[in-house]
Write a protein that holds these residues in place. Structure first.
Motif, short mmCIF file in Angstrom:
data_model
loop_
_atom_site.label_atom_id
_atom_site.label_comp_id
_atom_site.label_asym_id
_atom_site.label_seq_id
_atom_site.Cartn_x
_atom_site.Cartn_y
_atom_site.Cartn_z
N GLU A 111 0.37 -1.32 0.55
CA GLU A 111 0.25 0.00 0.56
C GLU A 111 1.04 0.88 0.00
OE1 GLU A 111 -4.01 -1.57 2.72
OE2 GLU A 111 -2.26 -1.41 3.06
N VAL A 112 1.92 1.17 0.47
CA VAL A 112 3.20 1.78 0.78
C VAL A 112 3.48 2.69 -0.21
CG1 VAL A 112 5.13 3.49 1.18
CG2 VAL A 112 3.24 1.93 3.68
N ASN A 113 4.33 1.52 -1.63
CA ASN A 113 4.16 1.57 -2.44
C ASN A 113 3.81 2.47 -3.26
OD1 ASN A 113 6.85 -0.06 -1.48
ND2 ASN A 113 5.94 -1.65 -2.51
N ALA A 114 2.57 1.71 -3.48
CA ALA A 114 1.26 2.16 -4.51
C ALA A 114 1.36 3.69 -4.07
CB ALA A 114 0.26 1.33 -3.79
N VAL A 115 1.05 4.43 -3.07
CA VAL A 115 1.28 5.75 -3.28
C VAL A 115 2.31 6.35 -3.50
CG1 VAL A 115 1.16 7.81 -1.26
CG2 VAL A 115 -0.14 5.82 -0.71
N LEU A 116 3.88 5.64 -2.89
CA LEU A 116 4.80 5.99 -3.53
C LEU A 116 4.98 6.72 -5.35
CD1 LEU A 116 7.36 4.97 -0.86
CD2 LEU A 116 5.70 7.36 -0.58
N LYS A 117 4.80 5.33 -5.73
CA LYS A 117 4.89 4.97 -6.80
C LYS A 117 3.61 5.76 -8.11
CE LYS A 117 5.73 0.07 -7.30
NZ LYS A 117 5.56 -0.90 -7.55
N GLY A 118 2.88 6.44 -7.58
CA GLY A 118 1.82 7.37 -7.53
C GLY A 118 1.72 8.89 -7.95
N GLY A 119 3.08 8.87 -6.82
CA GLY A 119 3.66 10.26 -7.59
C GLY A 119 5.36 10.38 -7.66
N LEU A 120 5.72 9.46 -8.59
CA LEU A 120 6.99 9.37 -9.15
C LEU A 120 6.96 8.58 -10.06
CD1 LEU A 120 8.91 6.86 -6.78
CD2 LEU A 120 9.14 9.71 -7.10
N SER A 121 7.83 9.86 -11.86
CA SER A 121 7.98 9.29 -12.62
C SER A 121 9.28 8.72 -12.89
CB SER A 121 7.92 11.06 -13.74
OG SER A 121 8.83 11.44 -13.27
N PHE A 122 10.61 8.57 -11.83
CA PHE A 122 11.11 6.99 -11.86
C PHE A 122 11.64 6.17 -11.20
CE2 PHE A 122 11.99 10.39 -7.87
CZ PHE A 122 12.74 8.89 -7.76
N ASN A 123 11.83 5.02 -11.31
CA ASN A 123 11.18 3.97 -10.21
C ASN A 123 12.01 3.35 -10.07
OD1 ASN A 123 10.12 1.78 -10.54
ND2 ASN A 123 11.99 0.74 -11.42
N ASP A 124 11.94 4.60 -8.20
CA ASP A 124 12.70 3.81 -6.50
C ASP A 124 11.65 4.18 -5.90
OD1 ASP A 124 14.76 3.54 -5.16
OD2 ASP A 124 16.75 4.43 -5.93
N HIS A 125 10.98 3.59 -5.86
CA HIS A 125 10.07 4.12 -4.98
C HIS A 125 10.27 3.30 -3.44
CE1 HIS A 125 9.01 0.18 -6.15
NE2 HIS A 125 8.97 -0.29 -5.06
N VAL A 126 11.11 2.46 -3.72
CA VAL A 126 12.04 1.84 -2.08
C VAL A 126 13.26 3.50 -1.35
CG1 VAL A 126 13.56 0.12 -1.94
CG2 VAL A 126 12.51 -0.29 -3.27
N LEU A 127 13.46 3.92 -2.67
CA LEU A 127 14.34 5.27 -1.75
C LEU A 127 13.73 6.13 -0.83
CD1 LEU A 127 17.08 6.65 -1.99
CD2 LEU A 127 16.11 7.68 -4.00
N LEU A 128 12.32 6.55 -1.89
CA LEU A 128 11.59 7.12 -1.05
C LEU A 128 11.01 6.43 0.79
CD1 LEU A 128 12.11 9.05 -3.15
CD2 LEU A 128 9.33 8.77 -3.20
#
Length: 168
Positions: A111-128
């Motif tokens: 669920e956290v990843n889904a929120v983070l991926k929605g606001g990113l245009s680069f592929n590093d949601h793990v960093l956030l």
């Protein structure tokens, strides 16, 4: 004496000067600095100089450089397209993601990843996700299964960043 600037708005200059002249004529000698500040404040309708200072709205000085650098990492649609270099700017850029996490609710990593991926245009949601923990904006259990947003008041810079991103 303090070098703080205390702005003074006087609605009726005539009444102000009459009151100030009356106060000065009652004094035997010319008042000192602190006494003069008190007389001016009283003529303007305040109890004393401290009352005048307390009535002033709090001035919030934004870190405009950090805010400007934070805005540079978001595109025209408000999505982050790169990770900033400065640690201070990194923490500032995490606030819009923090605001999207539901309050007082346990979330799974998915669920956290889904929120983070929605606001990113680069592929590093793990960093956030890790940075949210490091900057004390979220917590997670030791096994990493449950995440929770840490409730707190956003900084003035964070509020300004989120307001400006809404306009995009």
């Amino acid at each position: 004496m303090s070098q703080d600037v205390t702005p003074l708005y006087v609605a009726d200059v005539s009444a102000f000067t009459k009151q100030l002249r009356k106060s000065l004529s009652e004094a035997d000698t010319l008042p000192g600095h602190a006494a003069m500040l008190a007389l001016v404040a009283k003529a303007a309708g305040f109890r004393n100089h401290q009352h005048l200072k307390a009535a002033q709205p709090a001035q919030v000085d934004l870190d405009e450089l950090a805010l400007k650098r934070a805005l540079r990492v978001f595109d025209d649609t408000g999505r982050m397209f790169r990770w900033p270099k400065w640690t201070k700017v990194q923490g500032l850029c995490l606030w819009p993601f923090w605001a999207q996490l539901p309050a007082h609710q346990d979330l799974s990593e998915k669920e956290v990843n889904a929120v983070l991926k929605g606001g990113l245009s680069f592929n590093d949601h793990v960093l956030l996700r890790r940075s949210l923990i490091d900057h004390k904006l979220a917590t997670r259990t030791i096994d990493g299964r449950v995440y929770r947003r840490i409730e707190q008041r956003p900084t003035p810079e964070a509020l300004a960043l989120m307001d400006r991103l809404k306009d995009r």
